[in-house]
Design a protein around this motif. Structure first.
Motif, PDB file in Angstrom:
ATOM      1  N   ALA A   1       0.886  -1.160   0.000  1.00  9.32           N
ATOM      2  CA  ALA A   1       0.000   0.000   0.000  1.00  9.32           C
ATOM      3  C   ALA A   1       0.924   1.210   0.000  1.00  9.32           C
ATOM      4  CB  ALA A   1      -0.881   0.001   1.242  1.00  9.32           C
TER       5      ALA A   1
ATOM      6  N   VAL B   1       1.469   5.206   1.082  1.00  3.23           N
ATOM      7  CA  VAL B   1       0.989   6.237   1.997  1.00  3.23           C
ATOM      8  C   VAL B   1       1.577   7.588   1.603  1.00  3.23           C
ATOM      9  CG1 VAL B   1       0.859   6.946   4.412  1.00  3.23           C
ATOM     10  CG2 VAL B   1       0.910   4.511   3.836  1.00  3.23           C
TER      11      VAL B   1
ATOM     12  N   THR C   1       4.245   0.500   2.068  1.00  2.00           N
ATOM     13  CA  THR C   1       4.232  -0.286   3.299  1.00  2.00           C
ATOM     14  C   THR C   1       3.509  -1.588   3.026  1.00  2.00           C
ATOM     15  OG1 THR C   1       3.575  -0.360   5.626  1.00  2.00           O
ATOM     16  CG2 THR C   1       2.081   0.775   4.133  1.00  2.00           C
TER      17      THR C   1
ATOM     18  N   LYS D   1       2.222  -3.115   5.739  1.00  2.00           N
ATOM     19  CA  LYS D   1       1.480  -3.292   6.986  1.00  2.00           C
ATOM     20  C   LYS D   1       0.067  -2.730   6.880  1.00  2.00           C
ATOM     21  CE  LYS D   1       5.674  -3.242   9.783  1.00  2.00           C
ATOM     22  NZ  LYS D   1       6.433  -2.532  10.826  1.00  2.00           N
ATOM     23  N   TRP D   2      -0.812  -3.517   6.242  1.00  2.00           N
ATOM     24  CA  TRP D   2      -2.221  -3.163   6.273  1.00  2.00           C
ATOM     25  C   TRP D   2      -3.052  -4.431   6.269  1.00  2.00           C
ATOM     26  CZ3 TRP D   2      -0.230  -3.741   1.373  1.00  2.00           C
ATOM     27  CH2 TRP D   2      -1.059  -4.240   0.375  1.00  2.00           C
ATOM     28  N   GLN D   3      -4.306  -4.269   6.595  1.00  2.00           N
ATOM     29  CA  GLN D   3      -5.209  -5.409   6.716  1.00  2.00           C
ATOM     30  C   GLN D   3      -6.521  -5.060   6.026  1.00  2.00           C
ATOM     31  OE1 GLN D   3      -6.977  -6.005  10.651  1.00  2.00           O
ATOM     32  NE2 GLN D   3      -6.580  -8.184  10.473  1.00  2.00           N
ATOM     33  N   THR D   4      -7.089  -6.037   5.333  1.00  2.00           N
ATOM     34  CA  THR D   4      -8.374  -5.844   4.661  1.00  2.00           C
ATOM     35  C   THR D   4      -9.455  -6.674   5.333  1.00  2.00           C
ATOM     36  OG1 THR D   4      -7.293  -5.453   2.530  1.00  2.00           O
ATOM     37  CG2 THR D   4      -9.616  -6.080   2.471  1.00  2.00           C
TER      38      THR D   4
ATOM     39  N   ASN E   1      -9.929  -1.155   4.259  1.00  2.00           N
ATOM     40  CA  ASN E   1      -8.514  -1.346   4.525  1.00  2.00           C
ATOM     41  C   ASN E   1      -8.101  -0.569   5.761  1.00  2.00           C
ATOM     42  OD1 ASN E   1      -7.902  -3.065   2.445  1.00  2.00           O
ATOM     43  ND2 ASN E   1      -7.258  -1.466   1.033  1.00  2.00           N
ATOM     44  N   TYR E   2      -7.282  -1.201   6.607  1.00  2.00           N
ATOM     45  CA  TYR E   2      -6.763  -0.559   7.809  1.00  2.00           C
ATOM     46  C   TYR E   2      -5.247  -0.506   7.736  1.00  2.00           C
ATOM     47  CZ  TYR E   2     -11.399  -0.888   9.770  1.00  2.00           C
ATOM     48  OH  TYR E   2     -12.738  -0.739   9.983  1.00  2.00           O
ATOM     49  N   LEU E   3      -4.700   0.687   7.840  1.00  2.00           N
ATOM     50  CA  LEU E   3      -3.254   0.834   7.889  1.00  2.00           C
ATOM     51  C   LEU E   3      -2.758   0.438   9.275  1.00  2.00           C
ATOM     52  CD1 LEU E   3      -0.698   1.796   6.407  1.00  2.00           C
ATOM     53  CD2 LEU E   3      -1.134   4.068   7.330  1.00  2.00           C
ATOM     54  N   LEU E   4      -1.818  -0.495   9.332  1.00  2.00           N
ATOM     55  CA  LEU E   4      -1.295  -0.985  10.612  1.00  2.00           C
ATOM     56  C   LEU E   4       0.132  -0.500  10.874  1.00  2.00           C
ATOM     57  CD1 LEU E   4      -2.517  -4.698  10.343  1.00  2.00           C
ATOM     58  CD2 LEU E   4      -3.716  -2.746  11.340  1.00  2.00           C
ATOM     59  N   ASP E   5       0.656   0.304   9.958  1.00  2.00           N
ATOM     60  CA  ASP E   5       2.036   0.778  10.063  1.00  2.00           C
ATOM     61  C   ASP E   5       2.097   1.946  11.056  1.00  2.00           C
ATOM     62  OD1 ASP E   5       4.570   1.929   9.653  1.00  2.00           O
ATOM     63  OD2 ASP E   5       4.635   1.145   7.609  1.00  2.00           O
TER      64      ASP E   5
END
Ligand SMILES: [Zn+2]
Length: 80
Positions: A29, A31, A40, A42-45, A56-60
């Protein structure tokens, strides 16, 4: 959505990617950070298997912290 129910169609057929991605344009993804787009993984769908809606959630945490530190410089603004 994180509670396992789709906010669009109310289905409970919601799936989560395990880590490092999910639905996106590739393996990263990107940013916004000032004049560039920084990759990055580090994200989750979260995906609804009934209607296809996804979030989508950015986890970074490092990239999020950078935005919070100086939003304008990073090209963001806080919604008030
Ligand atoms: Zn749905």
């Amino acid at each position: 959505m994180k509670n396992g129910q789709c906010p669009k169609c109310s289905s409970r057929e919601v799936y989560s990617s395990l880590e490092n991605g999910g639905i996106g344009d590739g393996y990263s993804a990107h940013v916004l950070d000032g004049d560039s787009m920084v990759p990055t993984r580090k994200w989750q769908t979260l995906l609804c298997a009934t209607c296809g809606y996804y979030e989508n959630y950015l986890l970074d945490e490092v990239k999020i912290a950078h935005i919070v530190e100086d939003p304008q410089k990073a090209g963001w603004k806080k919604i008030s």
